[in-house]
Design an enzyme around this catalytic site. Sequence first.
Site, short mmCIF file in Angstrom:
data_model
loop_
_atom_site.label_atom_id
_atom_site.label_comp_id
_atom_site.label_asym_id
_atom_site.label_seq_id
_atom_site.Cartn_x
_atom_site.Cartn_y
_atom_site.Cartn_z
N ASN A 104 0.86 -1.27 -0.03
CA ASN A 104 0.01 0.22 0.04
C ASN A 104 0.83 1.17 0.00
O ASN A 104 1.75 1.31 0.89
CB ASN A 104 -1.14 -0.17 1.20
CG ASN A 104 -1.78 -1.21 1.33
OD1 ASN A 104 -2.06 -1.88 0.33
ND2 ASN A 104 -2.32 -1.50 2.27
N ASP A 106 -0.43 4.08 0.74
CA ASP A 106 -1.37 5.30 1.34
C ASP A 106 -0.93 5.59 2.69
O ASP A 106 -1.27 6.57 3.43
CB ASP A 106 -2.87 4.58 1.95
CG ASP A 106 -2.76 3.25 2.51
OD1 ASP A 106 -3.72 2.60 2.36
OD2 ASP A 106 -1.96 3.09 3.38
N HIS A 121 6.02 -0.56 -2.43
CA HIS A 121 5.43 0.03 -3.65
C HIS A 121 5.66 1.47 -3.48
O HIS A 121 5.20 2.18 -4.42
CB HIS A 121 3.99 -0.51 -3.84
CG HIS A 121 4.03 -1.96 -4.45
ND1 HIS A 121 2.96 -2.58 -4.66
CD2 HIS A 121 5.01 -2.73 -4.91
CE1 HIS A 121 3.10 -3.60 -5.12
NE2 HIS A 121 4.33 -3.88 -5.27
N CYS A 129 12.09 14.03 -7.94
CA CYS A 129 12.30 14.60 -8.89
C CYS A 129 12.55 13.90 -10.23
O CYS A 129 13.67 13.11 -9.97
CB CYS A 129 13.45 15.66 -8.54
SG CYS A 129 13.97 16.50 -10.22
N GLY A 189 -5.15 -9.02 3.23
CA GLY A 189 -5.92 -8.23 2.03
C GLY A 189 -5.17 -7.95 0.96
O GLY A 189 -4.87 -6.97 0.51
N THR A 190 -4.51 -9.04 0.37
CA THR A 190 -4.14 -9.02 -0.97
C THR A 190 -4.49 -9.89 -1.80
O THR A 190 -4.64 -11.34 -1.31
CB THR A 190 -2.28 -8.90 -0.92
OG1 THR A 190 -1.88 -8.94 -2.11
CG2 THR A 190 -1.74 -10.37 -0.22
N1 APR Z 1 -10.20 -7.42 4.83
C1 APR Z 1 -9.34 -8.47 4.36
N2 APR Z 1 -9.00 -8.52 2.83
C2 APR Z 1 -9.92 -7.50 2.17
C3 APR Z 1 -10.83 -6.54 2.82
C4 APR Z 1 -10.99 -6.65 4.14
N3 APR Z 1 -11.63 -5.68 4.46
N4 APR Z 1 -11.50 -5.94 1.76
C5 APR Z 1 -10.71 -6.37 0.55
N5 APR Z 1 -9.89 -7.49 0.86
C6 APR Z 1 -9.17 -8.08 0.14
C7 APR Z 1 -9.89 -8.55 -1.47
O1 APR Z 1 -10.46 -9.75 -1.24
C8 APR Z 1 -8.54 -8.74 -2.13
O2 APR Z 1 -8.00 -10.20 -2.25
O3 APR Z 1 -8.03 -7.43 -0.43
C9 APR Z 1 -7.47 -7.76 -1.50
C10 APR Z 1 -7.22 -6.50 -2.32
O4 APR Z 1 -6.71 -6.96 -3.52
P1 APR Z 1 -6.08 -5.76 -4.89
O5 APR Z 1 -7.17 -4.89 -4.85
O6 APR Z 1 -5.64 -6.72 -5.90
O7 APR Z 1 -5.00 -5.24 -3.96
P2 APR Z 1 -3.44 -5.55 -3.75
O8 APR Z 1 -3.33 -7.30 -3.60
O9 APR Z 1 -2.93 -4.87 -2.80
O10 APR Z 1 -2.81 -5.27 -5.14
C11 APR Z 1 -1.28 -5.34 -5.27
O11 APR Z 1 -1.39 -4.23 -7.44
O12 APR Z 1 -2.40 -2.61 -8.68
C12 APR Z 1 -1.11 -2.97 -7.99
O13 APR Z 1 0.44 -1.75 -6.98
C13 APR Z 1 -1.10 -1.91 -6.56
O14 APR Z 1 -0.10 -2.40 -4.50
C14 APR Z 1 -1.18 -2.74 -5.59
C15 APR Z 1 -0.78 -4.42 -6.17
#
Ligand code: APR
Length: 247
Positions: A104, A106, A121, A129, A189-190
């Site tokens: 993340n 954020d 990331h 710059c 959460g990924t």
């Molecule tokens: N609690 C737990 N898991 C959750 C919740 C929650 N409240 N809400 C959503 N999720 C899960 C979803 O089920 C999903 O599997 O979080 C995951 C989010 O997946 P992505 O949206 O693909 O995000 P992420 O895995 O962080 O993406 C990786 O991709 O776009 C690039 O650079 C960007 O860092 C990002 C990378």
Amino acid sequence: MPSLNILRDLKERIRNAKHVVAITGAGISAESGIPTFRGKDGLWKQYRAEELATPWAFEKNPELVWKWYDWRRGIIAKATPNAGHVTLARMEDFYPEFTQITQNVDGLHRKAGSQKVIEIHGNLWRVRCVREGKTFYLEDVPLREISPRCSCGAILRPDVVWFGESLDPELIRKAHEELAACNLLLVIGTSGIVQPVASFPAIARQSGAYIVEINLETTPLTSLADLSLKGKSGDILPALFDFQSDS
Ligand code: APR
């Protein structure tokens, strides 16, 4: 839902772990009101990543890319860390060794008080710059000028990793070191599809770590986990870490 015995065993493992690593993705910030990337209302459902999160997109239309990041920064500025972020910050104080590897950008882990965070990331509050390569925090919301400029006159870019770009090798080395040494890995959460982070749990597996996935859905990492807990990280993390409630 895992059986009570499994959950009791897990809480014991969590209580007795010595070296813990937590990998987080956009899901841990969802309960803070920040859109994920691939969920049903995810950012990549509304926008085309190739037009916004690549070096070519920035070169072609920096204003469009900065407008999108300015919009995201506006949402994130209003967000507060949720119970999942706060629990991970408490874990950092509890365990002898604890590191977070977050995808993340954020900054909510740091806002929750975490310090040992590898922002693999980048961080969208930092800018870089394009000429000098120097980075610094620029936290105006909204930005005073779209496509902010460096004092040297060159354009500034968000200090985040875009598709097609490589990650900081030093951050990868540090992450690998922690993953190879940990005995408990939390994957929170990924969606587990973006490399190289998607391959990180396998490193912990090789060193014998116990792997727990916390997610709303099954992911490609679920089969690698010893335990997959379906649910919101803002609910599950505090419950797992609440040793005081044990009888
Ligand atoms: N609690 C737990 N898991 C959750 C919740 C929650 N409240 N809400 C959503 N999720 C899960 C979803 O089920 C999903 O599997 O979080 C995951 C989010 O997946 P992505 O949206 O693909 O995000 P992420 O895995 O962080 O993406 C990786 O991709 O776009 C690039 O650079 C960007 O860092 C990002 C990378």
